[in-house]
Design a protein around this motif. Structure first.
Motif, mmCIF file in Angstrom:
data_model
loop_
_atom_site.group_PDB
_atom_site.id
_atom_site.type_symbol
_atom_site.label_atom_id
_atom_site.label_comp_id
_atom_site.label_asym_id
_atom_site.label_seq_id
_atom_site.Cartn_x
_atom_site.Cartn_y
_atom_site.Cartn_z
ATOM 1 N N THR A 265 -26.922 35.559 22.145
ATOM 2 C CA THR A 265 -28.136 34.801 22.459
ATOM 3 C C THR A 265 -28.960 35.588 23.472
ATOM 4 N N LYS A 266 -30.265 35.385 23.412
ATOM 5 C CA LYS A 266 -31.177 36.057 24.338
ATOM 6 C C LYS A 266 -31.864 35.019 25.224
ATOM 7 N N ASN A 267 -31.886 35.302 26.513
ATOM 8 C CA ASN A 267 -32.585 34.457 27.475
ATOM 9 C C ASN A 267 -33.756 35.262 28.020
ATOM 10 N N PHE A 268 -34.940 35.001 27.499
ATOM 11 C CA PHE A 268 -36.101 35.809 27.871
ATOM 12 C C PHE A 268 -36.567 35.505 29.300
ATOM 13 N N SER A 269 -36.285 34.303 29.791
ATOM 14 C CA SER A 269 -36.665 33.977 31.169
ATOM 15 C C SER A 269 -35.855 34.784 32.166
ATOM 16 N N ASN A 270 -34.549 34.873 31.902
ATOM 17 C CA ASN A 270 -33.672 35.626 32.814
ATOM 18 C C ASN A 270 -33.494 37.083 32.403
ATOM 19 N N GLN A 271 -34.088 37.442 31.255
ATOM 20 C CA GLN A 271 -33.963 38.806 30.742
ATOM 21 C C GLN A 271 -32.495 39.211 30.573
ATOM 22 N N THR A 272 -31.731 38.312 29.888
ATOM 23 C CA THR A 272 -30.315 38.598 29.648
ATOM 24 C C THR A 272 -29.991 38.434 28.168
ATOM 25 N N ASP B 72 -26.524 29.613 26.992
ATOM 26 C CA ASP B 72 -26.281 31.034 26.741
ATOM 27 C C ASP B 72 -25.079 31.268 25.838
ATOM 28 N N THR B 73 -24.065 30.389 25.908
ATOM 29 C CA THR B 73 -22.858 30.587 25.098
ATOM 30 C C THR B 73 -22.629 29.449 24.107
ATOM 31 N N ILE B 74 -23.666 28.659 23.835
ATOM 32 C CA ILE B 74 -23.523 27.531 22.901
ATOM 33 C C ILE B 74 -24.740 27.472 21.979
ATOM 34 N N LEU B 75 -24.479 27.383 20.664
ATOM 35 C CA LEU B 75 -25.523 27.181 19.668
ATOM 36 C C LEU B 75 -25.546 25.719 19.250
ATOM 37 N N ASN B 76 -26.729 25.228 18.917
ATOM 38 C CA ASN B 76 -26.908 23.845 18.493
ATOM 39 C C ASN B 76 -27.254 23.830 17.005
ATOM 40 N N ARG B 77 -26.416 23.199 16.190
ATOM 41 C CA ARG B 77 -26.712 23.045 14.771
ATOM 42 C C ARG B 77 -27.350 21.691 14.563
ATOM 43 N N VAL B 78 -28.534 21.671 13.979
ATOM 44 C CA VAL B 78 -29.272 20.426 13.790
ATOM 45 C C VAL B 78 -29.774 20.340 12.357
ATOM 46 N N PHE B 79 -30.038 19.113 11.911
ATOM 47 C CA PHE B 79 -30.621 18.880 10.592
ATOM 48 C C PHE B 79 -32.118 18.666 10.746
ATOM 49 N N THR B 80 -32.883 19.267 9.842
ATOM 50 C CA THR B 80 -34.326 19.120 9.866
ATOM 51 C C THR B 80 -34.874 19.305 8.459
ATOM 52 N N ASN B 81 -36.164 19.045 8.279
ATOM 53 C CA ASN B 81 -36.827 19.230 6.985
ATOM 54 C C ASN B 81 -37.666 20.494 6.989
ATOM 55 N N ALA B 82 -37.559 21.272 5.912
ATOM 56 C CA ALA B 82 -38.538 22.324 5.657
ATOM 57 C C ALA B 82 -39.691 21.713 4.853
ATOM 58 N N LYS B 83 -40.720 22.504 4.606
ATOM 59 C CA LYS B 83 -41.879 21.972 3.889
ATOM 60 C C LYS B 83 -41.614 21.876 2.397
ATOM 61 N N ARG B 84 -41.097 22.936 1.803
ATOM 62 C CA ARG B 84 -40.888 22.950 0.351
ATOM 63 C C ARG B 84 -39.910 24.063 -0.019
ATOM 64 N N ALA B 85 -39.369 23.941 -1.231
ATOM 65 C CA ALA B 85 -38.495 24.969 -1.790
ATOM 66 C C ALA B 85 -38.663 24.961 -3.305
ATOM 67 N N TYR B 86 -38.367 26.111 -3.922
ATOM 68 C CA TYR B 86 -38.511 26.263 -5.361
ATOM 69 C C TYR B 86 -37.264 26.948 -5.914
ATOM 70 N N ARG C 99 -35.261 34.156 16.643
ATOM 71 C CA ARG C 99 -35.881 35.007 17.659
ATOM 72 C C ARG C 99 -34.957 35.243 18.842
ATOM 73 N N ASP C 100 -34.140 34.226 19.193
ATOM 74 C CA ASP C 100 -33.329 34.343 20.401
ATOM 75 C C ASP C 100 -31.823 34.231 20.138
ATOM 76 N N PHE C 101 -31.386 34.405 18.872
ATOM 77 C CA PHE C 101 -29.946 34.351 18.605
ATOM 78 C C PHE C 101 -29.599 35.107 17.325
ATOM 79 N N TYR C 102 -28.332 35.434 17.208
ATOM 80 C CA TYR C 102 -27.774 36.024 15.983
ATOM 81 C C TYR C 102 -26.314 35.595 15.903
ATOM 82 N N THR C 103 -25.872 35.157 14.729
ATOM 83 C CA THR C 103 -24.479 34.772 14.545
ATOM 84 C C THR C 103 -24.012 35.153 13.149
#
Length: 821
Positions: free
Chosen positions: A294-301, A638-652, A779-783
């Motif tokens: 994870t990236k913390n742009f405020s703390n530059q870490t 910094d050491t925890i990711l949040n998995r959430v459910f949401t809607n995208a606009k569309r898919a094909y 933008r601020d994580f990779y897993t």
């Protein structure tokens, strides 16, 4: 005119009228010899005793036919339908004013439709109809002793990934039916409780008509279970035992694999009674490798926390079930069903984390720590269900069916997350205990009316669905000061869903064209009440769901079909629950009480070809999805990711599927299915109040193959392959997934007893089978996480049949609770 001539003329008229008044009729119905199901749109020709054709008709959807206003005489009937051998009746001596009912006339599947050329014969492995594709379940030997999931993953356009998630044409949302009864539950949970040995057929309904619930963006999967086909008592029993594991992952314990199931059926006179029970223990060993930053742009870490270690499952389920059908007379029938079962799953993840924090710009190390995380997640469910059906058939052959289903599901479980210092694991950093209770109550009422009009059938009905869920979620942290915001992880979430629906549809055949057209209207309401929010979250929807299916018989062996239907992928209560759950040391999961359902337009166009040694089909399809539901990641800490459910606009989705069944020679049969599609998703994602623009587009394909070698009359060898290519997700991609299997079968006692050696997840040390990598980024994580599951599993399966079980059994299945398991 003379008086004598006038009397003679009147006498002739009177005799003519008396003769017309004394005309007779012939009625009957055509049924499949092997499964006793009605054969619709079959041809019935009325012949004189010298084979001269007098008249002809087509059977209706219930297989019935009739010839009216017939003079006395000697007649014969010729019955014919595609995929069946022609049948001539014996000579019928029809007398004056006789209304003759021939009852059931059975047709035998034609030789080119049989799986093997044997004296007894077998039903074809696959059949295509106007609205569905039907596959014989027992053709897949590698699934014996397993569950419906093990059968399903072999079908064209169906894929199962490493997490056990089922997709049809690339979509994970679809409706499950059991013997035509809707089941509003998570597909994986439902199918994993049905023993594979109890299945007769699996039907893929990719363009459903209006009489079906519109749930499921990928269409419908209908599971047809077995029942007795012969009068008297029938029994089928199966037992399975797993051999010692051939691979090791340094897991705490060795997996246990054993189980069995039994089905008893009594069929006599007006009664048809089925009783069944099953138990399956199916543990899985495994390993997990993960890499996250994870990236913390405020703390530059930048914080990295890679991990590796055990990820194994203890799983078992058992159930008893009962169904009884009583046919009081030709106009009235009653059926009841009862189901009681338990499902248990415990997932253990013992992982070693190596955390580092560095300067984002320079890469200089700022701090590091190593700790051991033991995460045990337990899920349990006790299910009790009952249903009652009543059908009345009127004198004009119309029918009215009333059906009631009730379910109670007691769902509960917990997560124990323990962080320990390393290598001194006796030193506890943090312990989190996250228990929950989530009971479900629900019922459904249906009223359906069907009447034959002309050469077709009109069906209309009303349906009402209602379910409630009362979830209580607790969260305890030791030491308490290690998580100041712990209070937001506790609370209650109560959900209520209510749906009223009416529908009408008409199906018929005109010359070479078959069609089903209909319209469904639904009013649905949803309410979510949260303990920390005084304002209920409400959603009301009023929608029309049109459908149309066409099939044109170009010739006896070539058909073209087209279909359209509008569908909905509803939210389940797990997706709506916003109270965070500590899934792992590095992961939180939560839903959104304002999540919208997805609306889907399905269109397809295909051809079906039958030939002497088999059949072939191919279908071009398109799906347009509005508000697709997505599970996405964001940074919680910094050491925890949040998995959430949401809607995208569309898919094909635009794709093509194909399948073939071939009897290449008497001793070698081949089944092959493939699906290729392009999936594209785009739009704005709202992730906990933060908007993110996404766009992902990629081609995906899957291949399912099954081949059987008849070594001699009692020995057979089978191999099958399931392959799913890499595929896109909203924030990344899932890697390819490969499963090869083989089985060797020996039969005894004229086929009544069999022993099968199964070799599942064949790998032979190549490290290619039964493993899957899931990658997401922002933008601020990779897993990225690589899940490695057990390979080279050997099982022994024993089956016994006293009078073969075939046909359809109306055993109830979970209506509401399984989707929340």
């Amino acid at each position: 005119m003379s008086f004598k001539k006038a009397i003679a003329f009147i006498f002739v008229i009177l005799i003519s009228k008396i003769t017309l008044a004394q005309t007779s009729s012939i009625r009957g119905a055509l049924n499949d010899l092997q499964n006793r199901q009605p054969i619709e749109y079959a041809s019935v020709a009325l012949l004189k005793n010298d084979s001269t054709i007098i008249s002809g008709t087509l059977t209706k959807s219930n297989g019935s036919f009739e010839f009216l206003k017939l003079p006395p005489g000697l007649y014969m009937l010729k019955c014919a339908s595609i995929g069946y051998a022609n049948r001539y009746t014996s000579v019928i001596n029809l007398t004056t004013s006789q209304n003759l009912n021939l009852g059931s006339i059975t047709l035998n599947p034609a030789a080119e439709m049989l799986n093997q050329v044997t004296i007894a014969g077998q039903k074809g492995n696959a059949m295509n109809k106007i609205d569905k594709q039907s596959y014989r379940a027992d053709q897949f030997e590698s699934a014996k002793g397993g569950t419906a999931v093990d059968v399903l993953k072999n079908l064209p356009s169906v894929a199962v990934n490493g997490e056990g998630q089922i997709s049809v044409r690339g979509s994970t949302g679809f409706l499950v039916l059991v013997n035509g009864k809707p089941v509003l539950t998570d597909a994986q949970a439902v199918l994993s409780q049905l023993p594979a040995n109890s299945l007769e057929n699996i039907e893929l309904i990719t363009s459903p008509s209006a009489k079906y619930d519109p749930d499921g963006k990928a269409g419908i999967i209908n599971i047809v279970t077995k029942k007795g086909a012969n009068d008297g008592f029938t029994i089928a029993a199966n037992a399975q035992a797993g051999l010692p594991s051939t691979t090791t992952y340094n897991n705490e314990e060795q997996p246990k694999r054993f189980g069995g199931d039994i089905t008893l059926n009594y069929l006599k006179d007006k009664w048809d009674i089925s009783v069944g029970a099953n138990y399956l223990r199916n543990d899985n060993a495994g390993y997990r490798e993960g890499d996250v930053f994870t990236k913390n742009f405020s703390n530059q870490t930048i914080t990295r926390f890679p991990s590796n270690g055990e990820r194994s499952f203890d799983k078992y389920n058992y159930a008893t079930r009962l169904s009884a059908l009583y046919t009081a007379d030709k106009s009235n029938s009653f059926s009841i069903g009862f189901f009681s079962g338990k499902r248990y799953q415990a997932r253990l993840a013992d992982l070693l984390y190596k955390n580092t924090t560095s300067n984002l710009s320079t890469g200089n190390l700022m701090s590091s720590t190593t700790y051991f995380n033991s995460n045990l997640q337990t899920k349990e469910g006790n299910f009790t269900l009952g249903n009652f059906d009543y059908t009345h058939t009127f004198s004009n052959k119309s029918s009215l069916t009333a059906s009631v289903l009730y379910e109670n599901a007691n769902l509960f479980g917990n997560t124990k997350n323990l962080n320990l210092n390393y290598p001194n694991i006796g030193d506890t950093i943090q312990y989190v205990y996250n228990p929950y209770k989530n009971p479900v109550n629900g019922y459904r009422f249906k009223l359906d009316y069907a009447i034959n009009i002309g050469k077709g059938k009109l069906e209309s009905g009303y349906q009402f669905r209602y379910d409630t869920q009362d979830g209580q979620f607790d969260y305890f942290v030791t030491p308490a000061i290690s998580q100041p915001d712990a209070a937001r992880f506790s609370g209650s979430a109560k959900a209520k869903n209510q749906i009223n629906a009416v529908y009408t549809q008409y199906s018929a055949k005109y010359n070479k064209l078959e069609y089903i057209g209909g319209l469904r209207y639904e009013y649905a309401s949803r309410t979510v009440n949260l303990s920390y929010d005084p304002i209920p979250h409400k959603l009301s929807l009023s929608n029309l769901f049109p459908s149309l299916s066409l099939m044109y018989n170009i010739s006896d062996d070539l058909k073209a079909k087209a279909g359209y239907s509008r569908r909905i992928q509803r939210t389940n209560n797990y997706e709506l629950n916003p109270i965070p759950e500590r899934e792992h040391s590095e992961t939180l999961e939560q839903g959104d009480p304002d999540l919208l359902p997805s609306f889907v337009d399905l269109s397809e166009l295909g051809i079906i070809k039958t030939f002497k040694k088999g059949s072939f089909f191919t279908t071009l399809y398109y799906q347009h999805i509005k508000n697709p539901i997505q599970r996405v990641n964001s940074v919680y800490a910094d050491t925890i990711l949040n998995r959430v459910f949401t809607n995208a606009k569309r898919a094909y989705t635009l794709g093509i599927e194909a399948g073939t069944n071939l009897q290449l020679v008497k001793w070698w049969s081949l089944y092959l299915g493939a699906n290729v599609y392009n999936y594209k998703i785009d739009g704005d994602l709202n992730i906990l109040g933060s908007n993110s623009i996404i766009s992902n587009d990629e081609w995906v394909y899957s291949i399912n193959g099954n081949t059987n070698f008849k070594l001699n009359p009692t020995w057979s060898l089978q191999g099958n392959l399931n392959y799913l290519s890499q595929r896109p997700t909203v924030q990344g991609d899932d890697s390819r997934f490969l499963i090869p299997n083989a089985s060797l079968k020996k039969t005894f006692m004229d086929g009544r007893f069999s022993a099968t050696l199964q070799w599942q997840n064949i790998d032979l040390g190549m490290k290619q089978t039964n493993r899957q990598r899931i990658t997401t980024s922002g933008r601020d994580f990779y897993t990225t996480t690589n899940y490695i599951y057990e390979t080279d599993v050997f099982l022994l399966n024993f089956s016994f049949n006293l009078n073969k079980l075939t046909g359809k059994s109306k055993l109830p299945a979970s209506e509401f609770g399984d989707k929340e398991f």
